[in-house]
Design a protein around this motif. Structure first.
Motif, mmCIF file in Angstrom:
data_model
loop_
_atom_site.group_PDB
_atom_site.id
_atom_site.type_symbol
_atom_site.label_atom_id
_atom_site.label_comp_id
_atom_site.label_asym_id
_atom_site.label_seq_id
_atom_site.Cartn_x
_atom_site.Cartn_y
_atom_site.Cartn_z
ATOM 1 N N SER A 71 5.363 69.738 -45.197
ATOM 2 C CA SER A 71 5.974 70.634 -46.327
ATOM 3 C C SER A 71 6.684 69.552 -46.950
ATOM 4 O O SER A 71 7.892 68.988 -46.470
ATOM 5 N N ALA A 72 6.348 69.170 -48.280
ATOM 6 C CA ALA A 72 7.093 68.194 -49.278
ATOM 7 C C ALA A 72 8.548 68.671 -49.459
ATOM 8 O O ALA A 72 9.502 67.971 -49.470
ATOM 9 N N LEU A 73 8.654 69.855 -49.650
ATOM 10 C CA LEU A 73 10.061 70.407 -49.944
ATOM 11 C C LEU A 73 10.808 70.278 -48.667
ATOM 12 O O LEU A 73 11.833 69.936 -48.845
ATOM 13 N N GLY A 74 10.524 70.646 -47.304
ATOM 14 C CA GLY A 74 11.079 70.697 -46.415
ATOM 15 C C GLY A 74 11.453 69.121 -45.999
ATOM 16 O O GLY A 74 12.574 68.763 -45.681
ATOM 17 N N ARG A 75 10.455 68.316 -46.361
ATOM 18 C CA ARG A 75 10.790 66.744 -46.044
ATOM 19 C C ARG A 75 11.505 66.077 -46.978
ATOM 20 O O ARG A 75 12.456 65.344 -46.777
ATOM 21 N N TYR A 76 11.568 66.487 -48.077
ATOM 22 C CA TYR A 76 12.454 66.001 -49.332
ATOM 23 C C TYR A 76 14.088 66.439 -48.924
ATOM 24 O O TYR A 76 14.860 65.715 -49.250
ATOM 25 N N MET A 77 14.272 67.724 -48.547
ATOM 26 C CA MET A 77 15.563 68.132 -48.088
ATOM 27 C C MET A 77 15.898 67.375 -46.975
ATOM 28 O O MET A 77 17.216 66.866 -46.894
ATOM 29 N N SER A 78 15.096 67.148 -46.073
ATOM 30 C CA SER A 78 15.471 66.034 -44.843
ATOM 31 C C SER A 78 15.870 64.787 -45.298
ATOM 32 O O SER A 78 16.722 64.259 -44.673
ATOM 33 N N PHE B 245 20.736 70.880 -41.814
ATOM 34 C CA PHE B 245 19.949 70.127 -41.069
ATOM 35 C C PHE B 245 18.850 70.829 -39.952
ATOM 36 O O PHE B 245 17.947 70.625 -39.749
ATOM 37 N N VAL B 246 19.680 71.968 -39.233
ATOM 38 C CA VAL B 246 19.065 72.664 -38.390
ATOM 39 C C VAL B 246 18.010 73.388 -38.799
ATOM 40 O O VAL B 246 16.907 73.546 -38.221
ATOM 41 N N GLU B 247 18.370 74.023 -40.091
ATOM 42 C CA GLU B 247 17.149 74.842 -40.834
ATOM 43 C C GLU B 247 15.896 73.987 -41.380
ATOM 44 O O GLU B 247 14.768 74.566 -41.027
ATOM 45 N N VAL B 248 16.108 72.758 -41.630
ATOM 46 C CA VAL B 248 15.241 71.813 -41.856
ATOM 47 C C VAL B 248 14.432 71.492 -40.556
ATOM 48 O O VAL B 248 12.989 71.391 -40.783
ATOM 49 N N ARG B 249 14.921 71.447 -39.589
ATOM 50 C CA ARG B 249 14.271 71.100 -38.448
ATOM 51 C C ARG B 249 13.333 72.056 -38.102
ATOM 52 O O ARG B 249 12.131 72.041 -37.233
ATOM 53 N N ARG B 250 13.926 73.369 -38.201
ATOM 54 C CA ARG B 250 13.002 74.777 -37.960
ATOM 55 C C ARG B 250 11.855 74.641 -38.782
ATOM 56 O O ARG B 250 10.783 75.253 -38.184
ATOM 57 N N ILE B 251 11.885 74.157 -39.810
ATOM 58 C CA ILE B 251 10.689 74.156 -40.639
ATOM 59 C C ILE B 251 9.591 73.457 -40.092
ATOM 60 O O ILE B 251 8.481 73.875 -40.015
ATOM 61 N N ASN B 252 9.877 72.192 -39.775
ATOM 62 C CA ASN B 252 8.899 71.339 -39.171
ATOM 63 C C ASN B 252 8.254 72.040 -37.532
ATOM 64 O O ASN B 252 7.224 71.774 -37.303
#
Length: 466
Positions: free
Chosen positions: A188-195, A144-151
């Protein structure tokens, strides 16, 4: 004496223009494409490791970390992958910070001489793969930490390049305002999908809804990044009761773009440099007014200089579509395209194209004028024949120091695709099949004994880098 003077001329110009040619070395990648096509990731790792000292200078350490980190990910050595991707992220941040604090006079240094600060898409997607590594290791909170870094990185993308533009404008050599392009990448659709999958695993349904809305917004506002149909997410919000379970398949295919060099020319008039057609050809949608003819007070007419600029080009992929087949679960189902990483790479590269363009033009003119002055002084009393070869050798030195910076990592994929299956909890033999556009089966990723548990995030990741 004339011969000694000609040698001195070339040596002086070599010092003036940077001493040595700085080309991007790609020889250590030879053969890795075939290794990727047959999923021989351990072979590619061995080759890159063997080239570490010879082919990756200290200024290129971020590329080494990205290359080896991605290869370890594909080889399912997730802890090692995160170790190197973490180092890549730190090196990218450190190198960019140093570039902002460096003296503005380094505007005249070739980009190849600078420490590599990464492409924006590399910096963003390394967090995607760090997140996937953590998920494979069962560390959902870290994922989750990594996904937040994407945004966070997406939100800061334009500001990052605005800072660089302000730094370049401080240089006394600047003859035109440096302005970055606009960022086309907001979601990022990919980042949001993982989130979304992580929120859903925690039963946070309102956050699931928000992420799916963000994906829809990305499709609406970023048509150049998503020139294909949005996936059907209707089953994503369906609440399943045991023993029903979700299996989320995410597949990566193709290979990341590569940088190529293109040569352009400058012609000078009195107090003016002219770049016929160059800005439109290179900047495209990021074209900024005033970059075809640039005022340059004190410039004499009649000089001609050339320079190189880097552009990104896609690798053609053999993959036309992907399907997932689960034994005793009906017919195979096609995966739906989720994100074109190669589109993102090319579009985000466009943000800094105006900076690369103007910086390279400025450097080419400054070095070209210095070289012309040095040639005139050093050949003034030479025999005409020796003077000719001295000028020719000097021009070669200048040309060699103005090669485009073609550095970038090589082992990111071009595309991602997804499919969600609702199954009874249990173990399944799963196959992910990769087909060409004409229906030829290219690759089978066999996953026997895939465990699917009710109420859990069951993610199966597959790849075919061809």
């Amino acid at each position: 004496m004339p011969r000694a003077r000609s040698i001195a001329a070339v040596c002086l110009l070599a010092v003036l223009t940077g001493c040595a040619s700085m080309r991007t070395d790609k020889t250590h990648y030879a053969g890795t494409e075939k290794m990727l096509a047959r999923a021989d990731y351990s072979g590619a790792i061995a080759q890159i490791e063997a080239a570490k000292e010879k082919s990756y200078a200290y200024k290129d350490r971020a590329i080494y970390y990205l290359d080896i980190g991605m290869l370890y990910h594909w080889n399912r050595e997730y802890e090692k992958s995160n170790e190197f991707l973490e180092q890549a992220e730190r090196a990218i941040e450190d190198n960019f910070t140093k570039s902002l604090t460096r003296k503005a006079s380094t505007l005249i240094l070739n980009d190849n001489a600078q420490a590599y600060a990464g492409e924006d898409y590399e910096d963003i997607y390394l967090n995607v793969f760090k997140s996937l590594n953590y998920l494979a290791l069962g560390q959902n909170d870290s994922a989750f930490v990594e996904v937040r870094r994407i945004n966070n990185k997406l939100a800061q993308l334009e500001d990052k390049h605005e800072k660089m533009a302000r730094k370049l404008n401080e240089a006394e050599e600047a003859h035109e305002d440096f302005k970055p392009g606009k960022s086309p990448f907001q979601e990022s659709a990919l980042g949001r999908y993982m989130s979304m999958m992580l929120y859903r695993n925690e039963q946070k349904w309102d956050d699931v809804r928000i992420d799916l809305e963000k994906i829809a917004r990305g499709w609406k506002l970023q048509p150049d990044l998503y020139p294909f149909d949005k996936p059907d997410f209707s089953g994503s919000t369906q609440r399943l009761s045991p023993p029903k379970a979700r299996l989320n398949v995410i597949a990566f295919s193709g290979r990341s773009p590569e940088k190529k060099a293109a040569t352009f020319y400058i012609h000078t008039e009195e107090n003016l440099i002219v770049l016929a057609g160059t800005s439109e050809n290179y900047l495209g949608k990021q074209n900024l007014t005033g970059l075809t003819a640039i005022p340059w007070w004190g410039m004499a007419a009649g000089y001609h200089f050339k320079f190189q600029l880097p552009s990104m080009e896609k690798h053609p992929s053999q993959v036309g579509w992907i399907e997932v087949a689960v034994a005793e679960h009906g017919t195979p189902e096609k995966l739906q395209r989720l994100e074109s990483l190669e589109n993102v790479a090319i579009e985000t590269f466009g943000i800094k194209k105006p900076l690369i363009y103007l910086k390279t033009v400025t450097r080419a003119v400054i070095k070209g004028l210095a070289a012309e002055q040095a040639k005139s002084q050093l050949t003034a009393n030479m025999d005409s024949g020796i003077a000719f070869f001295t000028r020719l050798a000097a021009d070669l030195v200048v040309d060699q120091t103005e090669n485009a910076d073609l550095r970038m990592s090589r082992f990111f994929p071009a595309e991602s695709a997804i499919r969600e299956l609702h199954l009874e909890a249990g173990e399944y033999d799963v196959k992910i099949n990769y087909y060409s556009t004409n229906g030829t089966l290219l690759h089978i990723d066999n996953r026997p004994g895939t465990h699917v548990e009710a109420g859990k995030l069951n993610l199966l990741e597959s790849v075919y880098l061809n």
